[in-house]
Design an enzyme around this catalytic site. Structure first.
Site, mmCIF file in Angstrom:
data_model
loop_
_atom_site.group_PDB
_atom_site.id
_atom_site.type_symbol
_atom_site.label_atom_id
_atom_site.label_comp_id
_atom_site.label_asym_id
_atom_site.label_seq_id
_atom_site.Cartn_x
_atom_site.Cartn_y
_atom_site.Cartn_z
ATOM 1 N N PHE A 44 0.806 -1.223 0.000
ATOM 2 C CA PHE A 44 0.000 0.000 0.000
ATOM 3 C C PHE A 44 0.836 1.268 0.000
ATOM 4 C CE2 PHE A 44 -0.159 -1.861 4.334
ATOM 5 C CZ PHE A 44 0.541 -0.899 5.051
ATOM 6 N N GLY A 47 1.318 3.653 -3.241
ATOM 7 C CA GLY A 47 0.428 4.733 -3.625
ATOM 8 C C GLY A 47 -0.025 5.607 -2.475
ATOM 9 N N HIS A 48 0.418 5.319 -1.256
ATOM 10 C CA HIS A 48 -0.074 6.072 -0.079
ATOM 11 C C HIS A 48 1.075 6.396 0.856
ATOM 12 C CE1 HIS A 48 -2.654 7.008 3.426
ATOM 13 N NE2 HIS A 48 -3.604 7.159 2.532
ATOM 14 N N PHE A 49 1.827 7.286 0.697
ATOM 15 C CA PHE A 49 2.015 8.148 -0.455
ATOM 16 C C PHE A 49 3.434 7.916 -0.951
ATOM 17 C CE2 PHE A 49 -0.977 10.191 2.480
ATOM 18 C CZ PHE A 49 -2.081 10.343 1.672
ATOM 19 N N VAL A 54 2.590 6.700 4.553
ATOM 20 C CA VAL A 54 1.735 6.684 5.737
ATOM 21 C C VAL A 54 0.765 5.509 5.585
ATOM 22 C CG1 VAL A 54 -0.012 7.936 7.076
ATOM 23 C CG2 VAL A 54 1.847 9.195 5.990
#
EC number: 4.2.1.59
Length: 144
Positions: A44, A47-49, A54
């Site tokens: 994850f 893309g985050h971020f 985070v």
């Protein structure tokens, strides 16, 4: 204490959605304490971020729900069943969870009536609250 293989015998989640690395304590049907080691390699974080990783808050809540599911499904009459997320109330995010953090996930059942239950859930990093919520679950069976 339960290791990852023992956790997988209780809940159906698998990579990349198994968000608990070990269970430190479990009081069947009442409470459980688990650990999630947050790695920089988590999918994850792509893309985050990308420039400031985070852990998404919804995944912290999911990790808490998985720990709660271990507590509930460890109970003899619930073995082999599923714990479905039925609600989230009073959820607050108070601290960012970043790569390298270790999440301590604590869930205590506050009310269980039939197949429906509620639990108080708290995720901490280094003793600081990262997330707290009341989670509601429903125990059910797989439908063929």
């Amino acid at each position: 204490m339960l290791n990852i293989e023992q956790i997988k015998e209780i809940i159906p989640h698998r990579y990349p959605f198994l968000l608990v690395d070990k269970i430190l304590e479990v009081d069947e049907g009442k409470r459980a304490v688990g650990i999630k080691n947050v790695s920089a390699n988590e999918e994850f974080f792509n893309g985050h971020f990308p420039d400031y990783a985070v852990m998404p808050g919804v995944l912290i809540v999911e990790a808490l729900a998985q720990v709660g599911a271990v507590a509930v499904l460890k109970k003899e009459e619930n073995r082999g069943r599923l714990a479905f997320f039925a609600g989230i109330d009073n959820c607050r995010f108070k601290k960012q969870v970043r790569p390298g953090d270790q999440l301590r996930l604590e869930v205590e059942m506050t009310r269980v009536r039939g197949p429906i239950g509620k639990g108080k859930a708290i995720a901490t990093v280094d003793g600081e609250v990262a997330c707290e919520a009341e989670i509601t679950f429903a125990i059910g069976d797989k439908k063929e």
